[in-house]
Design a protein around this motif. Structure first.
Motif, PDB file in Angstrom:
ATOM      1  N   VAL A 174       0.803  -1.223   0.000  1.00 50.64           N
ATOM      2  CA  VAL A 174       0.000   0.000   0.000  1.00 50.64           C
ATOM      3  C   VAL A 174       0.838   1.275   0.000  1.00 50.64           C
ATOM      4  N   ALA A 175       2.146   1.154  -0.071  1.00 50.80           N
ATOM      5  CA  ALA A 175       3.012   2.338   0.005  1.00 50.80           C
ATOM      6  C   ALA A 175       2.746   3.314  -1.131  1.00 50.80           C
ATOM      7  N   ARG A 176       2.469   2.831  -2.328  1.00 53.67           N
ATOM      8  CA  ARG A 176       2.219   3.716  -3.466  1.00 53.67           C
ATOM      9  C   ARG A 176       0.907   4.474  -3.333  1.00 53.67           C
ATOM     10  N   ASP A 177       0.066   4.048  -2.412  1.00 59.88           N
ATOM     11  CA  ASP A 177      -1.193   4.753  -2.148  1.00 59.88           C
ATOM     12  C   ASP A 177      -1.051   5.763  -1.024  1.00 59.88           C
ATOM     13  N   ALA A 178       0.182   6.038  -0.601  1.00 64.85           N
ATOM     14  CA  ALA A 178       0.470   7.008   0.463  1.00 64.85           C
ATOM     15  C   ALA A 178      -0.112   6.586   1.805  1.00 64.85           C
ATOM     16  N   VAL A 179      -0.183   5.285   2.018  1.00 65.55           N
ATOM     17  CA  VAL A 179      -0.595   4.728   3.312  1.00 65.55           C
ATOM     18  C   VAL A 179       0.635   4.091   3.940  1.00 65.55           C
ATOM     19  N   THR A 180       0.994   4.525   5.137  1.00 62.29           N
ATOM     20  CA  THR A 180       2.135   3.932   5.822  1.00 62.29           C
ATOM     21  C   THR A 180       1.656   2.918   6.851  1.00 62.29           C
ATOM     22  N   VAL A 181       2.479   1.901   7.064  1.00 64.32           N
ATOM     23  CA  VAL A 181       2.169   0.828   8.010  1.00 64.32           C
ATOM     24  C   VAL A 181       3.413   0.577   8.848  1.00 64.32           C
ATOM     25  N   ASN A 182       3.322   0.833  10.132  1.00 67.02           N
ATOM     26  CA  ASN A 182       4.477   0.686  11.007  1.00 67.02           C
ATOM     27  C   ASN A 182       4.095   0.051  12.330  1.00 67.02           C
ATOM     28  N   LEU A 183       5.105  -0.373  13.060  1.00 64.54           N
ATOM     29  CA  LEU A 183       4.935  -0.864  14.417  1.00 64.54           C
ATOM     30  C   LEU A 183       5.796  -0.031  15.353  1.00 64.54           C
ATOM     31  N   LEU A 184       5.294   0.202  16.544  1.00 63.39           N
ATOM     32  CA  LEU A 184       6.064   0.862  17.597  1.00 63.39           C
ATOM     33  C   LEU A 184       6.184  -0.116  18.759  1.00 63.39           C
ATOM     34  N   LEU A 185       7.415  -0.443  19.108  1.00 64.91           N
ATOM     35  CA  LEU A 185       7.673  -1.512  20.067  1.00 64.91           C
ATOM     36  C   LEU A 185       8.110  -0.942  21.410  1.00 64.91           C
ATOM     37  N   PRO A 186       7.296  -1.077  22.432  1.00 65.44           N
ATOM     38  CA  PRO A 186       7.695  -0.579  23.753  1.00 65.44           C
ATOM     39  C   PRO A 186       8.684  -1.519  24.420  1.00 65.44           C
TER      40      PRO A 186
ATOM     41  N   ALA B 266       2.206  13.667   9.142  1.00 68.15           N
ATOM     42  CA  ALA B 266       2.538  13.938   7.748  1.00 68.15           C
ATOM     43  C   ALA B 266       4.048  13.940   7.546  1.00 68.15           C
ATOM     44  N   SER B 267       4.788  14.346   8.562  1.00 67.45           N
ATOM     45  CA  SER B 267       6.246  14.405   8.474  1.00 67.45           C
ATOM     46  C   SER B 267       6.877  13.025   8.304  1.00 67.45           C
ATOM     47  N   ALA B 268       6.166  11.971   8.708  1.00 67.26           N
ATOM     48  CA  ALA B 268       6.700  10.610   8.627  1.00 67.26           C
ATOM     49  C   ALA B 268       6.200   9.876   7.386  1.00 67.26           C
ATOM     50  N   SER B 269       5.873  10.609   6.348  1.00 61.93           N
ATOM     51  CA  SER B 269       5.254  10.000   5.167  1.00 61.93           C
ATOM     52  C   SER B 269       6.179   9.058   4.403  1.00 61.93           C
ATOM     53  N   TYR B 270       7.494   9.137   4.639  1.00 61.74           N
ATOM     54  CA  TYR B 270       8.442   8.261   3.942  1.00 61.74           C
ATOM     55  C   TYR B 270       8.955   7.149   4.851  1.00 61.74           C
ATOM     56  N   ILE B 271       8.300   6.955   5.978  1.00 61.58           N
ATOM     57  CA  ILE B 271       8.659   5.883   6.908  1.00 61.58           C
ATOM     58  C   ILE B 271       7.551   4.845   6.885  1.00 61.58           C
ATOM     59  N   THR B 272       7.839   3.678   6.376  1.00 65.86           N
ATOM     60  CA  THR B 272       6.839   2.616   6.346  1.00 65.86           C
ATOM     61  C   THR B 272       7.517   1.254   6.400  1.00 65.86           C
ATOM     62  N   GLY B 273       6.798   0.271   6.912  1.00 62.52           N
ATOM     63  CA  GLY B 273       7.346  -1.073   7.055  1.00 62.52           C
ATOM     64  C   GLY B 273       8.399  -1.183   8.135  1.00 62.52           C
TER      65      GLY B 273
END
Length: 257
Positions: free
Chosen positions: A170-182, A237-244
């Motif tokens: 989905v990256a080309r659709d400008a949707v980012t998918v990430n995990l945040l690990l505590p 919006a600032s993290a738009s190039y961070i995905t996966g």
């Protein structure tokens, strides 16, 4: 720093306590309209009343068809979901040798199925609008499996594999998918795990916590506010190039890069 998400709408799963609440508060502080969700409706309402633009949805997201109903309610009151935060309670502690088939099924039902249901419900419209953020509250166990949390390690690793695969799709659709690990964040859940460890080892909770602090390069447990701030950035919006990405917020606890 302007995160560029003022006026966006977020659905934060399991956001009446702990890390989910921390994320909801951080997003609301940056002008996001947040759907506060939890099984205890009265708690959801109290929290929503304290946050600008927030609404409360009392729901057990693990129940059949609950996710679709909750998202429908959120969108009716707030508009289309721009940010989906995947979160939920972990399964009970267990060693790998003691795991049963029922334990594994329960882990999947807690840590994968509701999260997949939420993504499936909000993703099509995100792709159509060409803007979306999917963020999962994970655990450092997907990087370095945690002792006595075999069920959690298995379920969270399965979710991470699914989300990493999705991120590329989905990256080309400008949707980012990430995990945040505590890492060791000072929440009620971590306090419960410390108490369980103390009981299992026959030592005091203070001793367990001191050992934990000594194992963390930062020398302390993290705060929910620190975790929430990192989550808000990944949703920005600032993290738009961070995905996966699986980003650790752990004070250096996990020693790998």
């Amino acid at each position: 720093m302007d995160l560029g998400i003022t006026g966006k709408t977020a659905f934060v799963a399991a956001s009446t306590s702990g890390l989910g609440l921390a994320v909801a508060r951080a997003l609301a502080a940056d002008g996001v309209r947040v759907a506060i969700t939890g099984r205890r409706r009265e708690i959801s309402e109290q929290i929503a009343e304290s946050l600008p633009g927030a609404v409360a949805i009392g729901v057990d997201l693990g129940a059949p068809d609950a996710v679709a109903s909750a998202v429908d309610q959120a969108e009716e009151r707030l508009g289309p979901i721009d940010i989906a935060v995947l979160n939920g309670p972990g399964p009970r502690p267990s060693t790998a040798a003691a795991l049963t088939s029922e334990d594994l099924a329960n882990s999947f039902d807690r840590l994968v199925r509701p999260q997949h249901d939420l993504v499936s419900r909000v993703l099509p419209e995100m792709r159509q609008r060409r803007w979306g953020r999917i963020l999962a509250v994970g655990a450092s166990g997907i990087v370095a499996p945690l002792p006595n949390l075999a069920s959690s390690n298995a379920g969270r690793a399965a979710l991470a594999g699914y989300l990493k695969t999705l991120a590329a799709e989905v990256a080309r659709d400008a949707v980012t998918v990430n995990l945040l690990l505590p890492g060791r964040i000072a929440t009620d859940r971590v306090a419960e795990l410390d108490a369980e460890t103390a009981k299992r080892r026959g030592i005091s909770v203070d001793e367990v916590q001191q050992e934990s602090r000594e194992s963390i390069p930062a020398g302390r447990y993290g705060t929910p506010e620190e975790f929430g701030a990192a989550a808000a950035f990944l949703c920005s919006a600032s993290a738009s190039y961070i995905t996966g990405v699986a980003l650790r917020c752990d004070g250096g606890l996990v020693r790998s890069l």
